[in-house]
Design an enzyme around this catalytic site. Structure first.
Site, PDB file in Angstrom:
ATOM      1  N   GLU A  13     -46.798 -63.055  -1.934  1.00  0.00           N
ATOM      2  CA  GLU A  13     -47.397 -63.846  -2.987  1.00  0.00           C
ATOM      3  C   GLU A  13     -47.837 -63.548  -3.964  1.00  0.00           C
ATOM      4  O   GLU A  13     -47.202 -64.342  -5.299  1.00  0.00           O
ATOM      5  CB  GLU A  13     -48.999 -64.505  -2.233  1.00  0.00           C
ATOM      6  CG  GLU A  13     -49.302 -65.568  -1.221  1.00  0.00           C
ATOM      7  CD  GLU A  13     -50.442 -65.632  -1.085  1.00  0.00           C
ATOM      8  OE1 GLU A  13     -51.181 -67.128  -0.737  1.00  0.00           O
ATOM      9  OE2 GLU A  13     -51.527 -64.864  -1.192  1.00  0.00           O
ATOM     10  N   ASP A 197     -49.219 -76.323   4.174  1.00  0.00           N
ATOM     11  CA  ASP A 197     -49.145 -76.855   5.755  1.00  0.00           C
ATOM     12  C   ASP A 197     -50.300 -77.750   5.260  1.00  0.00           C
ATOM     13  O   ASP A 197     -51.265 -77.590   4.470  1.00  0.00           O
ATOM     14  CB  ASP A 197     -49.258 -75.436   6.717  1.00  0.00           C
ATOM     15  CG  ASP A 197     -50.725 -74.601   6.181  1.00  0.00           C
ATOM     16  OD1 ASP A 197     -50.390 -73.603   5.882  1.00  0.00           O
ATOM     17  OD2 ASP A 197     -51.423 -75.367   6.642  1.00  0.00           O
TER      18      ASP A 197
HETATM   19  N1  ADE Z   1     -53.477 -70.631   3.413  1.00  0.00           N
HETATM   20  C1  ADE Z   1     -52.712 -72.103   4.050  1.00  0.00           C
HETATM   21  N2  ADE Z   1     -52.955 -72.937   5.243  1.00  0.00           N
HETATM   22  C2  ADE Z   1     -53.995 -72.324   5.295  1.00  0.00           C
HETATM   23  C3  ADE Z   1     -54.353 -72.998   6.578  1.00  0.00           C
HETATM   24  N3  ADE Z   1     -53.952 -73.635   6.954  1.00  0.00           N
HETATM   25  N4  ADE Z   1     -55.688 -72.350   6.849  1.00  0.00           N
HETATM   26  C4  ADE Z   1     -56.629 -71.385   5.863  1.00  0.00           C
HETATM   27  N5  ADE Z   1     -55.418 -70.673   4.938  1.00  0.00           N
HETATM   28  C5  ADE Z   1     -54.557 -71.041   4.210  1.00  0.00           C
END
Ligand code: ADE
Length: 231
Positions: A13, A197
């Site tokens: 990041e 996601d």
């Molecule tokens: N950061 C990016 N995706 C995530 C997820 N599914 N759960 C927790 N932190 C995240």
């Protein structure tokens, strides 16, 4: 603004942030690396905290108390809760909460402990600047609630709990802890995330696939915001 802190959680990041700078001074402190750079005369400290609320709190506190930063910006990726958010989309937090903070056994609401608040608000001024930059660059950015917890969420059951309990738009693992630190120390702060996601059963596969590209989307926008702030 005298000295700016820019944080991410993971190396992936902050890598696309560091790419913008030469002459980087690296300081090791508290088992972490802090990268001191400057942009058109503005001193900036960049660091990735490592994943989770404890490491993020330590890094935010260190940037403020040891390095003397007086404004903090966070850049990284998040899982979508709001179904309108797709992979690569940007969200700026107007407020954040801790979805895994739970003393409901004593009759308190989720995310609350005495002396604290369920939601911590980010700086309105920083959000306004970010929105100006977005409109100048025709970027679509959603402003909403981010829920933070020490869990990688990969089930619709947990995601629905977070949606129903906090009306969250996105979730991640650091933002609210940084918010608590900055709010307590009176440091204006801003949390930016790009979706990697959808926090569902596919989340771990999507995260691996889109971490780098979404981190870059967030970092590129953040650098534009920093340039605007420094004008
Ligand atoms: N950061 C990016 N995706 C995530 C997820 N599914 N759960 C927790 N932190 C995240």
């Amino acid at each position: 603004m005298n000295k700016l802190a820019i944080m991410g959680a993971m190396q992936e990041e902050i890598e696309p942030l560091l790419e913008n700078f030469e002459n980087i001074k690296v300081t090791e402190y508290a088992k972490n690396k802090y990268y001191e750079v400057s942009l058109d005369g503005l001193d900036i400290v960049i660091a990735h905290s490592k994943i989770g609320k404890v490491f993020a709190s330590l890094t935010a506190t260190t940037m403020i108390e040891k390095f003397g930063c007086d404004t903090l910006l966070f850049s990284g990726v998040a899982g979508a809760v709001n179904s309108e958010l797709k992979i690569g989309d940007l969200i700026i937090a107007d407020k954040l909460c801790q979805h895994d903070l739970d003393i409901t056994a004593f009759g308190h609401p989720h995310g609350y402990v005495p002396g604290g608040d369920v939601f911590v608000e980010t700086s309105k001024e920083l959000r306004e600047v970010a929105k100006e930059v977005a409109s100048e660059n025709s970027l679509k950015v959603i402003e909403g609630t981010i829920a933070t917890g020490d869990q990688f969420v990969h089930s619709t059951q947990r995601k629905d709990f977070i949606l129903n309990t906090f009306k969250a738009d996105a979730l991640e693992m650091e933002g609210a802890s940084v918010a608590v630190v900055c709010d307590s120390l009176n440091i204006p702060f801003f949390i930016l995330r790009a979706i990697s996601d959808s926090a569902d059963m596919e989340a771990n596969f999507d995260f691996d696939e889109f971490l780098k590209s979404s981190a870059k989307i967030s970092a590129d926008y953040l650098i534009q915001i920093v340039k605007k702030l420094n004008k």
